[in-house]
Design a protein around this motif. Structure first.
Motif, PDB file in Angstrom:
ATOM      1  N   VAL A  16      47.836  26.731  43.172  1.00  0.00           N
ATOM      2  CA  VAL A  16      48.010  25.276  43.254  1.00  0.00           C
ATOM      3  C   VAL A  16      48.538  24.874  44.620  1.00  0.00           C
ATOM      4  O   VAL A  16      48.129  23.864  45.200  1.00  0.00           O
ATOM      5  N   GLN A  17      49.463  25.652  45.173  1.00  0.00           N
ATOM      6  CA  GLN A  17      50.060  25.345  46.470  1.00  0.00           C
ATOM      7  C   GLN A  17      49.040  25.453  47.602  1.00  0.00           C
ATOM      8  O   GLN A  17      49.078  24.685  48.558  1.00  0.00           O
ATOM      9  N   ALA A  18      48.110  26.391  47.495  1.00  0.00           N
ATOM     10  CA  ALA A  18      47.127  26.604  48.557  1.00  0.00           C
ATOM     11  C   ALA A  18      46.206  25.395  48.695  1.00  0.00           C
ATOM     12  O   ALA A  18      46.042  24.601  47.778  1.00  0.00           O
ATOM     13  N   ASP A  19      45.601  25.249  49.869  1.00  0.00           N
ATOM     14  CA  ASP A  19      44.631  24.174  50.081  1.00  0.00           C
ATOM     15  C   ASP A  19      43.422  24.365  49.174  1.00  0.00           C
ATOM     16  O   ASP A  19      42.852  23.394  48.677  1.00  0.00           O
ATOM     17  N   VAL A  20      43.037  25.624  48.976  1.00  0.00           N
ATOM     18  CA  VAL A  20      41.964  25.953  48.040  1.00  0.00           C
ATOM     19  C   VAL A  20      42.423  27.144  47.212  1.00  0.00           C
ATOM     20  O   VAL A  20      42.730  28.207  47.761  1.00  0.00           O
ATOM     21  N   GLY A  21      42.501  26.962  45.898  1.00  0.00           N
ATOM     22  CA  GLY A  21      42.842  28.060  45.000  1.00  0.00           C
ATOM     23  C   GLY A  21      41.576  28.706  44.482  1.00  0.00           C
ATOM     24  O   GLY A  21      40.697  28.033  43.955  1.00  0.00           O
ATOM     25  N   VAL A  22      41.472  30.031  44.654  1.00  0.00           N
ATOM     26  CA  VAL A  22      40.279  30.768  44.226  1.00  0.00           C
ATOM     27  C   VAL A  22      40.681  31.781  43.170  1.00  0.00           C
ATOM     28  O   VAL A  22      41.484  32.680  43.444  1.00  0.00           O
ATOM     29  N   ALA A  23      40.145  31.626  41.965  1.00  0.00           N
ATOM     30  CA  ALA A  23      40.446  32.565  40.879  1.00  0.00           C
ATOM     31  C   ALA A  23      39.326  33.587  40.803  1.00  0.00           C
ATOM     32  O   ALA A  23      38.147  33.231  40.778  1.00  0.00           O
ATOM     33  N   ILE A  24      39.697  34.852  40.788  1.00  0.00           N
ATOM     34  CA  ILE A  24      38.707  35.913  40.688  1.00  0.00           C
ATOM     35  C   ILE A  24      38.790  36.463  39.268  1.00  0.00           C
ATOM     36  O   ILE A  24      39.850  36.862  38.798  1.00  0.00           O
ATOM     37  N   GLY A  25      37.678  36.400  38.544  1.00  0.00           N
ATOM     38  CA  GLY A  25      37.715  36.727  37.121  1.00  0.00           C
ATOM     39  C   GLY A  25      36.733  37.803  36.734  1.00  0.00           C
ATOM     40  O   GLY A  25      36.232  38.549  37.567  1.00  0.00           O
ATOM     41  N   ASN A  26      36.443  37.858  35.429  1.00  0.00           N
ATOM     42  CA  ASN A  26      35.552  38.899  34.917  1.00  0.00           C
ATOM     43  C   ASN A  26      34.277  38.321  34.322  1.00  0.00           C
ATOM     44  O   ASN A  26      33.580  38.970  33.571  1.00  0.00           O
ATOM     45  N   GLY A  27      33.961  37.075  34.644  1.00  0.00           N
ATOM     46  CA  GLY A  27      32.733  36.484  34.144  1.00  0.00           C
ATOM     47  C   GLY A  27      32.898  35.683  32.884  1.00  0.00           C
ATOM     48  O   GLY A  27      32.032  34.904  32.520  1.00  0.00           O
ATOM     49  N   THR A  28      33.997  35.857  32.176  1.00  0.00           N
ATOM     50  CA  THR A  28      34.201  35.098  30.944  1.00  0.00           C
ATOM     51  C   THR A  28      35.385  34.146  31.045  1.00  0.00           C
ATOM     52  O   THR A  28      35.422  33.129  30.376  1.00  0.00           O
TER      53      THR A  28
END
Length: 806
Positions: free
Chosen positions: A634-646
Motif C-alpha cells: 500500500v505504501q509503495a507507488d505501485v504494489g505488485v502481488a506475486i501469486g500462484n494463479g488462484t
C-alpha cells in the motif's frame, strides 16, 4: 465505499461522457464517477445507502442519455450484449449503405456539370433544386438518430459531437431550402448545399459504423476469457452415476468428472486420476502442468490428457476466472491520470468549437465574402472538429492493454497502476516467495551436545502452532510425536516461546536468543558457515541453554536471476527487502545479482522502509506476496502481488502476477510502457488533428492563395480521426512476451518404489538424462522437472531400476 457499474447508451463523443460524469457526481454520496466511451460503461464509487442505483440512472436520463445497472459479467450476459450489438450494427450498416447510395445520386445530380459528366437536361434550375431537396430527405431520415441526439444535447445545454453535426448540416440544408423558395418566387439562380448536408451526414454514418466495428475488437480479450468456461459439466453422484448438468448448477462439494480434451468447469481439488492441464489462460505460461491427487485445478483451464475426478471448491463468482474477469472489466472501465487533460478539454470542446465557427463565419462575412462563402466556413469548422478522438484515445488503449496483460498472467487493477508502473525507477523485492520458492526445507540440524531427534522434537512442538513458512518446513521434517506445550507465545520478528515439561523452550532467531540470555557462541563456527550458504537458522533453547540450531533453506526460483538482470537492463534499481539477517540476505542477493539489500526488517517495519526509499523522489514498485507485505504494498507507488494463479483477490496490490514467476514483472513493465506509448500517440493524433484541421476549415490556406476546405472532405476527415485512434490502440494486440521472459513450468509425476534417500538420488540422476532441474521429494514420493518428456519416456529411462513414474 461501494462500487457499481452501469451500462450507458446514447453517447457519441467525449463531451457526452463528461456530461454524464458531471451529472452523477452532483448526487449526494457519490465519491467518483468514470465513464468509458469505448466500452459504454460507467463505474461509480459511492457511500453505502447514501444513493440508490435508481437515482444514478435518473441522473443519467436527465442528462439526456440512457442507463441501466450492469449485472454480473458472465458468459451468458456477454453473449447477450454482443448479440444486441450485432443487431444494432446490422441496422447501422443498412442505414449507412442506403444513405451513401442516395448521397452518391444526390452528388451526381448537383455536381455533374462541374465535373463534366453526362447530366439530365433540366427544364430549369428550380427542377434540379427540387430533385436535390427530395433526395436529401431520405438521408436526413436515415441519419435522424444523430440529429435527434444532437438536438437533445443542445436542449440540455450540454452540446456534443452530434450537436455540431446537427448545427452544421441543418444550417446548410435550411439555407438551401430558403434559396429554393427564393428561386421559385423570383426565378433567380441561388447557391445550394443539399449535396453537402446530405453527404456530410452519410459520411458521418460511415465513420461511426467503422468506429463501432473497431471498438468491438477492443473487448475480444475479455470475451475470450468468458468463453473458456464450458456450458455443461459431468457431475458424479453418490452412487457413481454421471449426470450432465448446467455449469451454473454445480455446487461446492460436488464431484466433477473431466475427460481428456475437455475444459475444467469450476475450481477444485483432484480426488482421483492424473493428467496434464493447460493453464495458459490463467498464468500466460504455455507449458502444461501435471495434476494428481490433492492438486488444485482451475476453472477454464484445459485438460490435455488423462481423466480426473475432482471436488468443486469454488463455483460461480468465487472462481479464480470470475475474479480475473471482474478485475479486467474494472480495469478497462477505469481512467489513467494521463486522461485528465483530454477530459478537461472535452468538457468545453463543443461550445468552444461552435464559438470559433460562428466568429470565423462572421469575420469572413465582414471582410467582404459572400454569405455562401461564410456558410462554408461555418459548416466546415463544425464538422471537422472531433471530440471523439480525444475521448477514445485513453480508454481504447487501456482496454486492449489490460486485456493483453490478462492473457500473459498480469492483472492491472486500474489505469492508474498501468500508468504509474511506467514511472517507477526502483523495484523492491520481498525475498520469501518472490525471489525464492517460498517453500523452505530443513537442510541440517546442528546440536550442542544433544540428540538431534530431541532438538527437532522440541522445535516441532512449538512450530506446530505457527503459520510461518519456516515452521511448516520444520514440522514437515519431523516424524516423532509432538510434546504438549503450555503458555505458547508468538514473537513476530523473533520466534516462539512456550513451556514443555516445565521448561521454558524458545525457538527463533539470534535476537530471541539474546533476549532470553542464551549463549550461542558454542555453535558460532557452524552457524557462520551455514549463514554464508544462505541458510536460515532456527535456534532452539531450553531453560536459557542452547540445545541446537536447525538450518532451513528456501531455494531461489529458477527465473529470479534472469528477471533481476532484465529489470536492471530496463534502467530500474533493484532492492531486496527481507527480515532475514544480513549474512543470509546478502547470500541470496549475490545469487540473483542484487547489490542493494535491506535486511533485519520486521513485518511492521517494511512500510517504513519503503517510505524511506521514497524520500529521495524515488518512485517505488514493491513486489510481495500480498498478505504479509500488505502495508508495504500500500505504501509503495505501485504494489505488485506475486501469486500462484488462484489468489487474484489481493486488495493491497494494484498489479497481480498470477504465475509466481518474477519474469512476469518484466512483462508487466514492458506492457505498461507499450500501453502508455500508445495512449500518448493517440492523444498526439487527436490534438494534432484538431490543431491542424480547425485552422484549415477556417480558411487559413485560402488567405495565402490555397484551397477552401470542402465540408464533405471535413466530414470524411472527422470520421477518419476516430477510426485511426481505435486502430492504433488495436496495435497493442501485437504485444508478445519475449522468449527470455518465458519460464518453463515444472512438471510433476508420482514416483513408485523409492524407500530411501539413495533411491531418490538414483531417480534424480536417471531422470536428469532426459529432463532438467529434477527435484525428487522422498516423503511425497514425487518428482518435479522442466521439460516436455512424457511418462513413457521417463519410465524407459528408469527401465533398469526398480522405480517407475505415473
Amino acid at each position: 465505499m461501494e462500487n457499481a457499474q452501469f451500462k450507458i447508451t446514447g453517447m457519441v463523443c467525449a463531451s457526452c461522457a463528461q456530461t454524464i460524469e458531471q451529472a452523477v457526481r452532483k448526487l449526494p454520496g457519490i465519491d467518483e464517477a468514470n465513464v468509458n466511451l469505448a466500452s459504454e460503461r460507467m463505474q461509480i464509487e459511492f457511500e453505502n445507502q447514501a444513493v440508490t442505483p435508481a437515482q444514478v440512472i435518473q441522473a443519467v436520463v436527465n442528462a439526456g442519455y440512457g442507463a441501466e445497472l450492469a449485472g454480473e459479467l458472465t458468459k451468458e450476459s456477454d453473449q447477450h450484449d454482443r448479440q444486441a450489438k450485432q443487431i444494432e450494427l446490422g441496422k447501422q450498416k443498412r442505414s449507412m449503405i442506403s444513405a451513401l447510395v442516395v448521397a452518391v445520386v444526390l452528388m451526381y445530380v448537383a455536381m455533374a456539370s462541374d465535373l463534366h459528366l453526362p447530366m439530365i437536361n433540366w427544364r430549369n434550375t428550380l427542377s434540379m433544386a427540387s430533385v436535390e431537396l427530395l433526395l436529401s430527405l431520405p438521408i436526413i431520415w436515415l441519419g435522424r438518430s444523430y440529429l435527434i441526439a444532437g438536438a437533445k444535447a443542445l436542449a440540455n445545454l450540454h452540446p456534443n459531437m452530434d450537436s455540431l453535426v446537427l448545427v452544421g448540416t441543418a444550417t446548410a440544408w435550411l439555407y438551401s431550402v430558403v434559396n429554393t423558395v427564393i428561386m421559385a418566387v423570383s426565378g433567380a439562380e441561388q447557391p445550394l448545399y443539399y449535396e453537402a448536408s446530405g453527404t456530410i451526414l452519410a459520411l458521418i454514418m460511415l465513420g461511426k459504423y467503422i468506429e463501432a466495428l473497431s471498438k468491438q475488437k477492443t473487448t475480444n480479450s475479455l470475451t475470450s476469457l468468458l468463453t473458456l468456461i464450458p456450458a455443461t459439466a459431468e457431475v458424479v453422484g453418490d452412487s457413481g452415476d454421471v449426470t450432465t448438468v448446467d455449469v451454473n448448477d454445480i455446487h461446492v462439494g460436488d464431484h466433477v468428472l473431466v475427460k481428456s480434451g475437455q475444459s475444467i468447469p469450476v475450481d477444485g481439488k483432484v480426488l482421483t486420476g492424473q493428467t496434464t492441464v493447460d493453464e495458459s489462460m490463467l498464468t500466460g505460461e504455455s507449458m502444461p502442468v501435471t495434476k494428481m491427487t490433492g492438486d488444485p485445478v482451475v476453472g477454464g483451464s484445459i485438460n490435455k490428457n488423462g481423466q480426473v475426478t475432482y471436488e468443486a471448491t469454488h463455483v460461480g463468482s468465487d472462481t479464480a476466472l470470475a475474479h480475473i474477469v471482474k478485475l479486467v472489466s474494472d480495469a478497462q472501465g477505469s481512467k489513467a491520470p494521463i486522461a485528465r487533460l483530454a477530459d478537461r478539454i472535452s468538457g468545453v470542446f463543443v461550445p468552444v468549437i461552435m464559438t470559433i465557427a460562428l466568429l470565423g463565419a462572421i469575420a469572413w462575412l465582414i471582410s467582404g465574402q459572400s454569405l455562401a462563402f461564410s456558410l462554408t466556413i461555418f459548416v466546415s469548422v463544425l464538422v471537422i472538429a472531433c471530440p471523439c478522438a480525444l475521448g477514445l484515445a485513453t480508454p481504447t488503449a487501456i482496454m486492449v492493454g489490460t486485456g493483453k496483460g490478462a492473457q500473459h498472467g498480469v492483472l492491472f487493477k486500474n489505469g492508474t497502476a498501468l500508468e504509474q508502473l511506467t514511472q517507477v525507477n526502483t523495484v523492491v523485492l520481498d525475498k520469501t516467495g518472490t525471489i525464492t520458492e517460498g517453500q523452505p526445507r530443513v537442510t541440517s540440524i546442528e546440536t550442542n551436545h544433544q540428540d538431534t531427534s530431541t532438538v527437532l522434537q522440541l522445535a516441532v512442538s512449538l512450530e506446530y502452532y505457527s503459520d510461518h513458512p519456516l515452521a511448516a518446513a520444520i514440522v514437515e521434517a519431523n516424524d516423532q510425536q509432538r510434546l504438549p506445550v503450555e503458555g505458547f507465545k508468538t514473537r513476530p520478528g523473533f520466534g516462539l516461546t512456550g513451556t514443555i515439561d516445565d521448561k521454558v523452550i524458545a525457538a527463533g532467531n539470534q535476537k530471541l536468543m539474546a533476549e532470553q540470555n542464551v549463549d550461542v557462541s558454542s555453535l558460532s563456527a557452524t552457524t557462520d558457515r551455514l549463514t554464508v550458504q544462505a541458510q536460515t537458522l532456527i535456534y532452539v533453547a531450553s531453560d536459557h541453554e542452547l540445545m541446537g540450531v536447525i538450518a532451513v533453506a528456501d531455494p531461489v526460483k529458477e527465473d529470479s536471476r534472469k528477471a533481476v538482470l532484465q529489470l536492471k537492463e530496463r534502467g530500474l534499481n533493484v532492492v531486496m527487502l527481507t527480515g532475514d539477517n544480513r549474512a543470509t540476505a546478502m547470500a541470496i542477493a549475490q545469487q540473483v545479482g542484487i547489490t542493494d539489500v535491506i535486511s533485519d526488517v520486521l513485518p511492521d517495519q517494511k512500510a517504513a522502509a519503503i517510505q524511506q526509499i521514497q524520500t529521495d523522489n524515488t518512485r517505488v514498485a514493491m513486489v510481495g506476496d500480498g498478505i504479509n507485505d500488505a502495508p508495504a504494498l500500500v505504501q509503495a507507488d505501485v504494489g505488485v502481488a506475486i501469486g500462484n494463479g488462484t489468489d487474484v483477490a489481493v486488495d493491497s496490490a494494484s498489479v497481480i502476477l498470477m504465475n509466481s514467476d518474477l519474469s512476469s514483472l518484466v512483462t508487466a513493465h514492458r506492457l505498461s510502457h507499450a500501453t502508455m506509448t500508445n495512449i500518448k500517440e493517440n492523444l498526439f493524433w487527436a490534438f494534432f488533428y484538431n490543431v491542424l484541421g480547425i485552422p484549415v476549415a477556417l480558411g487559413v490556406l485560402y488567405l495565402f492563395g490555397g484551397p477552401l476546405l470542402n465540408p464533405m472532405i471535413a466530414a470524411a476527415a472527422m470520421g477518419f480521426s476516430s477510426v485511426t485512434v481505435v486502430l492504433n490502440a488495436l496495435r497493442l494486440n501485437r504485444f508478445k512476451v519475449s522468449k527470455n521472459e518465458r519460464m518453463n513450468k515444472m512438471n510433476k509425476v508420482a514416483v513408485e518404489g523409492m524407500m530411501c534417500q539413495g533411491c531418490a538420488d538414483t531417480v534424480t540422476e536417471k531422470l536428469g538424462q532426459v529432463v532438467s532441474n529434477v527435484k525428487v521429494d522422498l516423503d511425497a514420493k514425487s518428482a518435479t522437472f522442466d521439460g516436455d518428456a512424457n511418462i513413457d519416456q521417463l519410465n524407459q529411462t528408469l527401465a533398469d531400476t526398480p522405480y517407475s513414474v505415473k
